[in-house]
Design a protein around this motif. Structure first.
Motif, PDB file in Angstrom:
ATOM      1  N   GLU A   7     -44.244  38.868  16.400  1.00 28.03           N
ATOM      2  CA  GLU A   7     -44.103  38.556  14.973  1.00 28.03           C
ATOM      3  C   GLU A   7     -43.132  39.522  14.307  1.00 28.03           C
ATOM      4  N   ASN A   8     -43.256  40.803  14.618  1.00 27.90           N
ATOM      5  CA  ASN A   8     -42.355  41.790  14.016  1.00 27.90           C
ATOM      6  C   ASN A   8     -40.912  41.575  14.445  1.00 27.90           C
ATOM      7  N   LEU A   9     -40.699  41.232  15.726  1.00 28.94           N
ATOM      8  CA  LEU A   9     -39.338  41.033  16.224  1.00 28.94           C
ATOM      9  C   LEU A   9     -38.721  39.758  15.661  1.00 28.94           C
ATOM     10  N   LEU A  29     -40.406  47.551  13.436  1.00 29.50           N
ATOM     11  CA  LEU A  29     -39.916  47.823  14.789  1.00 29.50           C
ATOM     12  C   LEU A  29     -40.586  49.060  15.377  1.00 29.50           C
ATOM     13  N   ALA A  30     -40.895  50.043  14.536  1.00 35.40           N
ATOM     14  CA  ALA A  30     -41.612  51.228  15.028  1.00 35.40           C
ATOM     15  C   ALA A  30     -42.997  50.852  15.521  1.00 35.40           C
ATOM     16  N   ILE A  31     -43.672  49.962  14.790  1.00 31.77           N
ATOM     17  CA  ILE A  31     -45.001  49.496  15.203  1.00 31.77           C
ATOM     18  C   ILE A  31     -44.894  48.707  16.500  1.00 31.77           C
ATOM     19  N   ALA A  32     -43.879  47.826  16.598  1.00 33.70           N
ATOM     20  CA  ALA A  32     -43.706  47.023  17.810  1.00 33.70           C
ATOM     21  C   ALA A  32     -43.482  47.907  19.032  1.00 33.70           C
ATOM     22  N   SER A  61     -37.195  38.459  25.672  1.00 38.75           N
ATOM     23  CA  SER A  61     -36.087  38.917  24.822  1.00 38.75           C
ATOM     24  C   SER A  61     -35.967  38.033  23.587  1.00 38.75           C
ATOM     25  N   ILE A  62     -35.614  38.657  22.480  1.00 39.89           N
ATOM     26  CA  ILE A  62     -35.368  37.960  21.222  1.00 39.89           C
ATOM     27  C   ILE A  62     -34.012  38.431  20.723  1.00 39.89           C
ATOM     28  N   SER A  63     -33.085  37.498  20.585  1.00 38.81           N
ATOM     29  CA  SER A  63     -31.717  37.874  20.222  1.00 38.81           C
ATOM     30  C   SER A  63     -31.234  37.058  19.029  1.00 38.81           C
ATOM     31  N   ASN A  64     -30.312  37.647  18.295  1.00 37.62           N
ATOM     32  CA  ASN A  64     -29.739  36.988  17.124  1.00 37.62           C
ATOM     33  C   ASN A  64     -28.395  37.611  16.805  1.00 37.62           C
TER      34      ASN A  64
END
Length: 302
Positions: free
Chosen positions: A203-205, A267-270, A231-234
């Protein structure tokens, strides 16, 4: 007899000289330590007289000095991070709180039209929702660092979990007129992880990609004999290589003017959650594409 006497005298002189040199080195070391303690110098202990035992002692003292330097530097970093955290938290909470209080004052006016009252009420609700998200992020970050952070590690199917998470972003993708590109293999890919924590990471990514993407978001899952990678890319043409070194820092925002909404904690939490699950999270730029990679050792059931 005379030779024995001379030899004894020479031997006694040798040991006396040795004792005097050692006492001199001890006084020198004590003086250097005192100067360090009084902050007159920051150098390590130096010896003029070479003696194996004294060298060992000096080495141990110098190791303690190194550890003290490291601890002092770490303390300064922690204090600076705490100051930054307090400043960021204050800023992020003050903004919606000021808005909420301001519009509540407007709502206290009995003469405002119903349509305006409805608009102001919606603004207050949105501000309260933002405060809720901020406080949840701050709370999760604080408890995540504790040793007893609750995780239920079990074998989970990423093939099932990914669509479940993406359904929750259906409206968000529609509003941005974007359609996620999803590449999931037919083979069931499983990892040992906590399902709710993996959902939060995803969810965060995805939320980060939706905020900053200038094009479609791609979610891909693959497995090798030694590795499982999500992987999640944009597209992220505004991002620079130097930003990659700070993406996972707490409160970091590529927009240094802090115009972005959000805490800068997502992102720090992820990353923290991935490390709690013995995985990893990294970021890289590939021809203008920001690629976030979640990786686990391939120990899951096939």
């Amino acid at each position: 007899m005379i030779y024995v006497t001379i030899g004894s005298v020479l031997l006694a002189c040798f040991f006396l000289a040795r004792i005097l040199f050692l006492k001199k080195e001890i006084r020198s070391a004590a003086k250097q330590l005192k100067e360090r303690h009084q902050a007159k110098t920051d150098t390590k202990i130096r010896l003029a007289y070479l003696d194996k035992d004294m060298e060992k002692l000096a080495n141990e003292i110098n190791l303690q000095i190194d550890e003290s330097r490291h601890a002092t530097a770490q303390k300064r970093r922690t204090e600076n991070e705490l100051k930054q955290a307090i400043s960021s938290i204050s800023h992020d909470i003050r903004t919606p709180m000021t808005s909420i209080l301001g519009y509540i004052q407007f709502l206290e006016d009995d003469h405002i039209p119903p349509e305006v009252r409805k608009e102001y009420t919606l603004i207050v609700k949105n501000g309260a929702s933002r405060l809720k998200v901020l406080l949840e992020d701050f709370f999760e970050l604080s408890i995540m660092e504790s040793a007893d952070y609750p995780l239920k590690i079990e074998s989970i199917s990423l093939n099932d979990l990914i669509p479940e998470v993406l359904v929750g972003f259906y409206e968000a993708f529609n509003q941005k007129q974007m359609e996620p590109v999803v590449n999931i293999p037919e083979d069931n890919i499983r990892v040992k992880a906590d399902a709710s924590a993996v959902k939060r990471v995803m969810e965060n990514l995805v939320l980060n990609a939706l905020k900053h993407s200038t094009g479609n978001v791609t979610i891909a899952l693959k497995s090798t004999p030694s590795l499982v990678e999500l992987s999640i890319s944009n597209p992220a043409p505004q991002l620079k290589e130097e930003d990659l070194f700070h993406l996972f820092d707490r409160f970091y925002k590529a927009d240094q003017a802090r115009k972005e909404k959000g805490t800068g904690l997502g992102l720090a939490i992820a990353k923290g959650l991935m490390e709690k699950m013995n995985g990893s999270l990294s970021a890289e730029l590939d021809e203008g594409q920001l690629v976030m990679r979640c990786r686990w050792g391939n120990w899951g059931e096939r």
